[in-house]
Design a protein around this motif. Sequence first.
Motif, PDB file in Angstrom:
ATOM      1  N   SER B 555       0.844  -1.197   0.000  1.00  0.00           N
ATOM      2  CA  SER B 555       0.000   0.000   0.000  1.00  0.00           C
ATOM      3  C   SER B 555       0.884   1.254   0.000  1.00  0.00           C
ATOM      4  CB  SER B 555      -0.949  -0.023   1.196  1.00  0.00           C
ATOM      5  OG  SER B 555      -0.300  -0.556   2.321  1.00  0.00           O
ATOM      6  N   LEU B 556       0.235   2.425  -0.107  1.00  0.00           N
ATOM      7  CA  LEU B 556       0.953   3.644  -0.466  1.00  0.00           C
ATOM      8  C   LEU B 556       1.921   4.166   0.588  1.00  0.00           C
ATOM      9  CD1 LEU B 556      -1.885   5.564  -2.287  1.00  0.00           C
ATOM     10  CD2 LEU B 556       0.215   4.659  -3.274  1.00  0.00           C
ATOM     11  N   GLU B 557       1.802   3.702   1.843  1.00  0.00           N
ATOM     12  CA  GLU B 557       2.738   4.236   2.830  1.00  0.00           C
ATOM     13  C   GLU B 557       4.163   3.796   2.538  1.00  0.00           C
ATOM     14  OE1 GLU B 557       0.803   1.719   3.371  1.00  0.00           O
ATOM     15  OE2 GLU B 557       1.371   0.450   5.042  1.00  0.00           O
ATOM     16  N   TRP B 558       4.336   2.795   1.638  1.00  0.00           N
ATOM     17  CA  TRP B 558       5.688   2.363   1.265  1.00  0.00           C
ATOM     18  C   TRP B 558       6.184   3.094   0.035  1.00  0.00           C
ATOM     19  CZ3 TRP B 558       7.354  -0.021   5.315  1.00  0.00           C
ATOM     20  CH2 TRP B 558       6.454  -0.769   6.106  1.00  0.00           C
ATOM     21  N   ALA B 559       5.322   3.956  -0.540  1.00  0.00           N
ATOM     22  CA  ALA B 559       5.666   4.586  -1.817  1.00  0.00           C
ATOM     23  C   ALA B 559       6.420   5.897  -1.634  1.00  0.00           C
ATOM     24  CB  ALA B 559       4.397   4.816  -2.631  1.00  0.00           C
ATOM     25  N   ASN B 560       7.145   6.028  -0.531  1.00  0.00           N
ATOM     26  CA  ASN B 560       7.987   7.217  -0.376  1.00  0.00           C
ATOM     27  C   ASN B 560       9.207   6.824   0.453  1.00  0.00           C
ATOM     28  OD1 ASN B 560       6.879   6.938   2.161  1.00  0.00           O
ATOM     29  ND2 ASN B 560       5.427   8.614   1.893  1.00  0.00           N
ATOM     30  N   SER B 561      10.067   7.790   0.727  1.00  0.00           N
ATOM     31  CA  SER B 561      11.315   7.445   1.411  1.00  0.00           C
ATOM     32  C   SER B 561      11.046   7.094   2.873  1.00  0.00           C
ATOM     33  CB  SER B 561      12.278   8.621   1.325  1.00  0.00           C
ATOM     34  OG  SER B 561      11.717   9.743   1.975  1.00  0.00           O
ATOM     35  N   ALA B 562      12.056   6.538   3.536  1.00  0.00           N
ATOM     36  CA  ALA B 562      11.935   6.225   4.956  1.00  0.00           C
ATOM     37  C   ALA B 562      13.050   6.951   5.708  1.00  0.00           C
ATOM     38  CB  ALA B 562      12.047   4.722   5.181  1.00  0.00           C
ATOM     39  N   PRO B 563      12.756   7.878   6.595  1.00  0.00           N
ATOM     40  CA  PRO B 563      11.434   8.450   6.891  1.00  0.00           C
ATOM     41  C   PRO B 563      10.907   9.284   5.727  1.00  0.00           C
ATOM     42  CG  PRO B 563      13.151   9.621   8.081  1.00  0.00           C
ATOM     43  CD  PRO B 563      13.812   8.467   7.435  1.00  0.00           C
ATOM     44  N   PRO B 564       9.574   9.397   5.640  1.00  0.00           N
ATOM     45  CA  PRO B 564       8.977  10.138   4.535  1.00  0.00           C
ATOM     46  C   PRO B 564       9.164  11.642   4.714  1.00  0.00           C
ATOM     47  CG  PRO B 564       7.362   8.761   5.691  1.00  0.00           C
ATOM     48  CD  PRO B 564       8.565   8.840   6.549  1.00  0.00           C
ATOM     49  N   PRO B 565       9.099  12.401   3.598  1.00  0.00           N
ATOM     50  CA  PRO B 565       9.115  13.865   3.749  1.00  0.00           C
ATOM     51  C   PRO B 565       7.862  14.319   4.493  1.00  0.00           C
ATOM     52  CG  PRO B 565       8.568  13.243   1.499  1.00  0.00           C
ATOM     53  CD  PRO B 565       8.944  11.982   2.204  1.00  0.00           C
ATOM     54  N   GLU B 566       7.920  15.539   5.062  1.00  0.00           N
ATOM     55  CA  GLU B 566       6.795  15.969   5.915  1.00  0.00           C
ATOM     56  C   GLU B 566       5.487  16.075   5.143  1.00  0.00           C
ATOM     57  OE1 GLU B 566       7.351  19.893   7.437  1.00  0.00           O
ATOM     58  OE2 GLU B 566       8.473  20.544   5.678  1.00  0.00           O
ATOM     59  N   TYR B 567       5.588  16.283   3.816  1.00  0.00           N
ATOM     60  CA  TYR B 567       4.369  16.394   3.007  1.00  0.00           C
ATOM     61  C   TYR B 567       3.970  15.046   2.410  1.00  0.00           C
ATOM     62  CZ  TYR B 567       8.456  17.093   0.105  1.00  0.00           C
ATOM     63  OH  TYR B 567       9.699  16.956  -0.450  1.00  0.00           O
ATOM     64  N   ASN B 568       4.635  13.975   2.836  1.00  0.00           N
ATOM     65  CA  ASN B 568       4.346  12.588   2.446  1.00  0.00           C
ATOM     66  C   ASN B 568       4.659  12.251   0.991  1.00  0.00           C
ATOM     67  OD1 ASN B 568       3.491  12.222   5.013  1.00  0.00           O
ATOM     68  ND2 ASN B 568       1.322  12.021   4.537  1.00  0.00           N
ATOM     69  N   PHE B 569       4.060  12.978   0.055  1.00  0.00           N
ATOM     70  CA  PHE B 569       4.258  12.645  -1.353  1.00  0.00           C
ATOM     71  C   PHE B 569       4.608  13.912  -2.119  1.00  0.00           C
ATOM     72  CE2 PHE B 569       1.022   9.794   0.367  1.00  0.00           C
ATOM     73  CZ  PHE B 569       1.615   8.560   0.137  1.00  0.00           C
ATOM     74  N   ALA B 570       5.663  13.829  -2.916  1.00  0.00           N
ATOM     75  CA  ALA B 570       6.031  14.990  -3.730  1.00  0.00           C
ATOM     76  C   ALA B 570       4.890  15.303  -4.703  1.00  0.00           C
ATOM     77  CB  ALA B 570       7.318  14.711  -4.493  1.00  0.00           C
ATOM     78  N   VAL B 571       4.315  14.238  -5.251  1.00  0.00           N
ATOM     79  CA  VAL B 571       3.162  14.390  -6.130  1.00  0.00           C
ATOM     80  C   VAL B 571       2.093  13.447  -5.604  1.00  0.00           C
ATOM     81  CG1 VAL B 571       2.305  14.129  -8.474  1.00  0.00           C
ATOM     82  CG2 VAL B 571       4.674  14.825  -8.072  1.00  0.00           C
ATOM     83  N   ILE B 572       0.865  13.939  -5.458  1.00  0.00           N
ATOM     84  CA  ILE B 572      -0.210  13.079  -4.946  1.00  0.00           C
ATOM     85  C   ILE B 572      -0.441  11.936  -5.937  1.00  0.00           C
ATOM     86  CG2 ILE B 572      -2.698  13.007  -4.513  1.00  0.00           C
ATOM     87  CD1 ILE B 572      -1.264  14.276  -2.250  1.00  0.00           C
ATOM     88  N   PRO B 573      -0.376  10.703  -5.455  1.00  0.00           N
ATOM     89  CA  PRO B 573      -0.491   9.572  -6.383  1.00  0.00           C
ATOM     90  C   PRO B 573      -1.892   9.452  -6.981  1.00  0.00           C
ATOM     91  CG  PRO B 573      -0.434   8.818  -4.110  1.00  0.00           C
ATOM     92  CD  PRO B 573      -0.209  10.287  -4.072  1.00  0.00           C
ATOM     93  N   GLN B 574      -1.932   8.837  -8.153  1.00  0.00           N
ATOM     94  CA  GLN B 574      -3.206   8.539  -8.810  1.00  0.00           C
ATOM     95  C   GLN B 574      -3.442   7.048  -8.626  1.00  0.00           C
ATOM     96  OE1 GLN B 574      -5.131  10.789 -10.829  1.00  0.00           O
ATOM     97  NE2 GLN B 574      -6.660   9.147 -10.916  1.00  0.00           N
TER      98      GLN B 574
END
Lengths: 207, 700
Positions: B555-574
């Motif tokens: 699921s999407l919580e793995w779709a960013n770096s660890a730790p994630p950036p504060e805004y979670n996603f650079a681009v909101i996923p589709q």
Amino acid sequence: MSEQAIKHPGLNLGPAHGKDDEAAGTVMFGFWVFLMSDAILFAMVFATYVTSLHATAGGPGPRDLYDIKSVFIETMLLLASSFTFGMASLALKYKHRKARLIGWMVVTLVLGVAFLGFELHDFSSMFVKGGVPSRSGFLSAFFDLVPLHGLHVTAGGIWLICLVGQIVRYGLDTKTKLGIMRLALFWHFLDIVWIAIFSVVYLAGLT
Amino acid sequence: MNIVDPPLGRLQWSSLPFWDMLQHPTKGNIINGLIATGAASLVVIGAIALVVLLTKYKLWRPLWSNWLTSPDHKKIGIMYVVIALVMLARALIEAVLMRGQQAFGLGGGFLSPEHFAQLFSTHGTIMIFFMAMPFLTGVINYVMPMQIGARDVSFPVLNSISLGLTAAGAALVMVSLVIGKFSTGGWFGYPPYTEANFSPGVGPDYWIWALSLAGLGSTLTGINFAVTIYKERAPGMQWMRMPLFTWTALCTAIIMIFAMPPLTVATAQLALDRYLGFHYFTNALGGNMMNFANLFWLFGHPEVYILILPAFGVYSETISTFSGKALFGYRSLVMATMAIALLSFTVWLHHFFTMGQNANINAVFGIASMLIGIPTGVKIYDWMWTMFRGRVRFTVPMVYALGFIVLFVLGGMSGILLANPTIDYQVHNTVFLVAHFHNVAVPGVLFGMLSAYHFWFPKAFGFRLNERWGMISALCWIFGFVGAFFPLYALGIMGLPRRTVAYTEARYVPLEWMAFLGALLILVALLALLWQLWLSIRDRADNRVFVGDPWAGRSLEWANSAPPPEYNFAVIPQIESRDAFTAAKEQGRAYLRPDTYVDIELPKNSAMGPAIAAISFALAFGLVWHIWWLVILCFLAAIASMIIRGFARDTRRIVSAQQVRQEHHRWIDAVDQATAISRADECTSVNVGLARQEADGVVP
């Protein structure tokens, strides 16, 4: 169906408000959910009242204590205040003059304060007749339910004053608009709760 | 009434834990006094050590601006879990003390009945309200917004205020160790025992205000989570595409919204009884204690499902991930979750079958209680089918999940027994019941939260936890649990009442000792957990997973770096399907550099959370000790802070597109340099968080 047509009443300001209308969606929905939770709070207190109706422990009961005339006046005051707040909401939605909006809000506040004045007067005359909360389970339950509503109205009144302050300070920006919309919901909600109190506590108590 | 006389209300020297021991130095008083003083010293020394360390390493400012005032759901989530772990340690030590007392309890033991009563009251109160609730709230806070592709919850500052209220409640319970005594009325504080004429001390007041604060915090949290899931889902994240953990979070949030108000009403009415002489639950003048029982369990039973549903969500994620398969029977799991949420409101009466209602009412609630076994059974089968022909990896979260499946089924079975009123009459108020609810609460809720802790820790902190010590801890939890609670089933059937400090039946002793040894093994499990944390922090350089996907997540919580950036996603996923991240990886669009980046708007830090925490703590403390000037002051301060917040305008800040691009490119660069690993290597240091794509459920 257009985007606007599927928006639920009470959640929006209308397309003329642009960005503020969009912002309303989440905030107003959140406030509806809060009201739902608050309604449960009242429901529990109503249940306490209903189950304690006969627990007068030899003390004064509804017929000895309630004054239907005064309560009727309170009801009219509160219903009128809901109407005037409705006028304020329309003034906001159709972008009438700010003075008109503030005027309706102040009238609402005056009616709310008058309601509270009558209510406090009711309580004090109940006290005089020996109807104090520590007298019986019934009176405890009464003084849980009706003053809880009164406290909500008081909180609403303070909120209203703050919002008028925000209108004066910032004009009608997004946050003020959303504040007025939420208070409007809150105020009408309290009106509905009062109708339940009037029916369950006063009318049923006196029949 | 003079509000400043006496200035400290009923606070006196005799409120300190060693006072009795010094005034009346009998053997019993000295033992109890030493234990109480030892516990109080731990709290005081812990607090002092924290202040010293923060000052020495000049951490006050970072603590304030990076953590306490942060509206970031990820940081708030971590702080919730920290509270939960601290409170877990305290309540677990209390449990070991109680089992120790019972092991020596044949005709006496070393604890006084009052001390024992305080222990079981604080143990229950803490485990429910200040361990399980903050733990699950923290995990949901951390994970759920990312799973639905959002930047934050709908109301970030409200989130921080909820945390503040929970923290204030927890602090109140901790302070009760040092000043005064906690309630002896159990975690559900039944009146009339907790009324002023039977419990005149401060104990029930501590209990009332700690619960009120925690309950208010949870109501606000429930609203926040529900609105977030309804309103903040990324484009394409339809209901039936949401990860199951998000579904359980939604159901839990809805239950919180509806089930917390009855608790608020029950504690408020008890407070009015105690403070102003009302008669809600008193023996005399028309009070009715059954109203309390109904109100409390109208909250209390749904509460059980508030606790267990997120754990079910965690198991759904871990079992599916570590079996390398999509969740079996997703739709049925969603339906089962919803069914449980609904049924949770229809069974509260089974907590007091013996309190005198007629047999037909008992039968209705008994049947309703048994019905809950059906959706729960559906879930168990779904999880087993998920593992079937999967490539199951025995990692720590998976071991917890397996322990859960076996033990929870047994706990559920004893629950079905208890749902039958005729059987309930026999074992009511015995330790059989204690065994039952621990059997569902420990392997259910706690194992679920620990599974979540091990599963998402690498995401939150960027490095994996030590696998070996995690495994040792998990096994100690599982076998310690069996040792500590299975004997209680037998003891309950043999007639041992719950909450008794001592007993006279010699045949209880062997089983009591077995339970004590089990409890000690659980203590070892906790120590192993702490040791694991220390080792993992020490060796973090070897276990980094910056790329962010250490477990081949779905699921999407793995779709960013660890730790994630504060805004979670650079681009909101589709989102185009269920298991959105797995789909993205399969289609090769998981790690792309977008052509353009845009500015991201985030909420500014706010002091509201810590301010409300401090004010509400002082307010509650004043109420407990009748320090009226403090109460009035704090009440006004609370109103003032809300009004000031209402006038705040400049509450948003912008993260520039430039910065977003820079951070995102840094991450994608790391992805490009990383070697994708197979699942066989996921617990070794070659795992930097990039998973090699393997087909679903292939048996090698």
